[in-house]
Design an enzyme around this catalytic site. Structure first.
Site, PDB file in Angstrom:
ATOM      1  CE  LYS A   1      -3.937   1.923   2.610  1.00 44.40           C
ATOM      2  NZ  LYS A   1      -4.790   1.758   3.816  1.00 44.40           N
TER       3      LYS A   1
ATOM      4  CB  SER B   1      -8.085   3.690   2.950  1.00 40.10           C
ATOM      5  OG  SER B   1      -7.182   3.065   3.853  1.00 40.10           O
TER       6      SER B   1
ATOM      7  CB  SER C   1      -8.279   0.823   5.872  1.00 42.12           C
ATOM      8  OG  SER C   1      -8.926   2.051   6.025  1.00 42.12           O
TER       9      SER C   1
END
Lengths: 92, 466
Positions: free
Chosen positions: B71, B146, B170
């Site tokens: 990420k 997210s 997330s």
């Protein structure tokens, strides 16, 4: 409903600026968000505030000197550098 | 293919690390979901060559040669790390996050950095400065967030596994939306050093993969003490040890509030999945988390307060976006931040400062902190009678892009099923447990006791084997 003045104050605390139309939109959105947050205001205030117990944050490293990163690498992401220092507008 | 099987194929030379990496890089070139912000083709091939040397020497470690995505809020030395923000559009970290260091020490291949909500603030992955992420199951729908790019990269076969981060759901919610498995470890299990901070008392890095066992496999590689993060206080272990050996007589708690607040189809699918545990000799126990109704508000107040503090470091001076305008020092900072941050990030900073400011602190932040204590106590009570808590991961399945992302209140309330695990610091894994009438994946979460990842991974694995 929060006022435009409150939004301006929060923007100042947040080091953010908004144009007039953005300010109106932000005021509306913040009003809706704070209405959702108001839920916590009636919570039992006899409950203790949170303090970690079993998570004893004691994983401290030894206090030994070690090499730091090269200055050039650390300042390499700044957009304005001179003589290995960050450049900012004149303060005094 | 499970990571353990991939490991065998690499070790048996049925596939080479470079060949595997190239296959993934080719797949990324055809990505229609905007999963990646940065693809590290050269670095990945070079890492794969090094991995192959280690494999050839017979000294391969569990993650050697495995291609993963990371990420884009996890720092990677020499590779830009943007947090999906204009603020960090060209930020090149001078160091690796501890989790990246750990993966690199095993010669894991990092394919690239995945797309996400800006600064991990969002549940749709549509607030990215680099454009929103599309769901591989239906590209007209969101991935959740997210860690939407991470979940999409796994679901679309653009990597073998991914690292995401979870502050309020997330990892788990996008995993549920995309039909993959996502694990949020216990707070303190994995080092946060090098994770660009959002809410430091909630943030936790964790794996997203195709199976529960895989998440345990990766967790074993990234967990452990770290002298750079005093909250990373436990060593690593084999988190797959109980896979295929689920203890008999497992007690599974079903807190009714989570089911009442979810779409009926989701509640029904997750209830049905829970019933299937009876086949494994588990006992289902109805229980309650009465303070759930306060959870979203408490979570947003605490996390935004921490975000307001953490994001105060972005001033346009030391790194990050610097405005071309600003005659005074304060003007430079204000303009840089106003130009560099997107709307959602600004809202969170504003909310955080509201909660912390004089006159509001007691009513908002302090009460949110009391709710945190209460939720933790309610989980303790449940875990005195149950081994695992089973709930839906999200109250809905993936919704169409544009449906609710511009309504902050709707977005915040959608986090109802995931935030309590962060508030209480507990481990939680989301696994697919069915599909809705449109064929979209439904996720079920298994939350465990503090530092008891092994059991929830085993329970998730057992469900997959049914």
């Amino acid at each position: 409903m929060i006022s435009t003045e409150v939004t301006k104050h929060l923007a100042q605390l947040s080091r953010l600026s908004f144009k007039e139309d953005e300010l109106a939109e932000m005021t509306n959105q913040m009003s809706d968000i704070i209405a959702l947050m108001d839920k916590v205001c009636d919570f039992d205030n006899n409950v203790k505030t949170y303090a970690p117990k079993e998570e004893k944050f004691n994983n401290l490293r030894c206090d030994k000197p070690r090499n730091s990163y090269p200055t050039e690498e650390i300042i390499g992401n700044s957009k304005a550098v001179r003589d290995n220092c960050f450049v900012v507008p004149k303060v005094v | 293919m499970k990571l353990k099987e991939l490991r065998k194929k690499l070790d048996n030379k049925e596939i080479g690390a470079v060949e595997l990496t190239r296959e993934n890089l080719d797949a990324i070139k055809g990505d229609v979901c905007n999963s990646y912000i940065t693809v590290c083709e050269e670095e990945a091939i070079s890492a794969a060559r090094e991995a192959q040397l280690l494999i050839d020497s017979g000294k391969a470690l569990p993650m050697t040669g495995i291609p993963v995505s990371v990420k884009d809020n996890i720092c990677t030395k020499g590779i830009r790390t943007t947090c999906a923000s204009k603020m960090l559009e060209d930020f090149i970290p001078p160091y690796d996050a501890s989790v990246v260091e750990k993966l690199k020490s095993q010669k894991t291949v990092i394919l690239g950095k995945t797309n996400m909500d800006e600064f991990a603030m969002g549940g749709s992955s549509q607030t990215s400065y680099f454009g929103g992420v599309k769901n591989p199951a239906d590209t007209s729908r969101v991935t959740g967030g997210s860690s939407g790019g991470a979940a999409a990269s796994v679901a679309a076969g653009l990597c073998a596994a991914a690292l995401g981060s979870d502050t309020g759901g997330s990892i788990r919610q996008p995993s549920a939306f995309c039909g993959v498995v996502g694990l949020k470890p216990t707070y303190g299990r994995v080092s946060r050093y090098g994770l660009i901070a959002f809410a430091s008392s909630f943030d936790q890095i964790g794996p997203i993969a195709k199976s529960a066992e895989d998440t345990g496999y990766i967790l074993s590689a990234i967990a452990g003490r770290d002298e750079n993060d005093m909250t990373a206080r436990c060593g690593s272990e084999d988190f797959t040890a109980l896979c295929g050996k689920l203890p008999k007589g497992l007690k599974i708690g079903l807190p009714k509030e989570f089911f009442e607040g979810s779409d009926p189809g989701i509640a029904a699918a997750v209830s049905e999945a829970a019933q299937s545990y009876k086949e494994l000799g588990a006992e289902l126990i109805e229980c309650s988390l009465p303070s759930l109704e306060y959870a979203v508000s408490a979570y947003y107040l605490i996390s935004s307060a921490e975000a307001a503090s953490n994001l105060s470091r972005f001033d346009g001076v030391k790194y990050g976006h610097r405005s071309a305008d600003g005659d005074s020092f304060m003007e430079l900072i204000e303009n840089s931040r106003s130009e560099g941050f997107g709307s959602e990030v600004k809202r969170r900073i504003m909310l955080g400062n509201y909660a912390l400011s004089s006159g509001y602190y007691d009513a908002y932040y302090k009460n949110a902190s009391r709710i945190r204590t209460k939720i933790k106590a309610e989980y303790d009570d449940i875990f005195s009678r149950c081994d695992i808590v089973l709930t839906p991961t999200a109250p809905t399945t993936a919704y169409p892009i544009g449906f609710q992302e511009n309504d902050p209140v709707k977005m915040y309330t959608a986090d109802i099923c995931t935030v309590t695990a962060n508030i209480a610091g507990l481990p939680s894994v989301s696994i697919p447990c069915g599909a809705d009438e449109n064929g979209l994946p439904i996720g079920m979460s298994l939350t465990g006791r503090y530092m008891d990842e092994k059991l929830i991974i085993a329970a998730a694995d057992a469900f997959e084997r049914l």
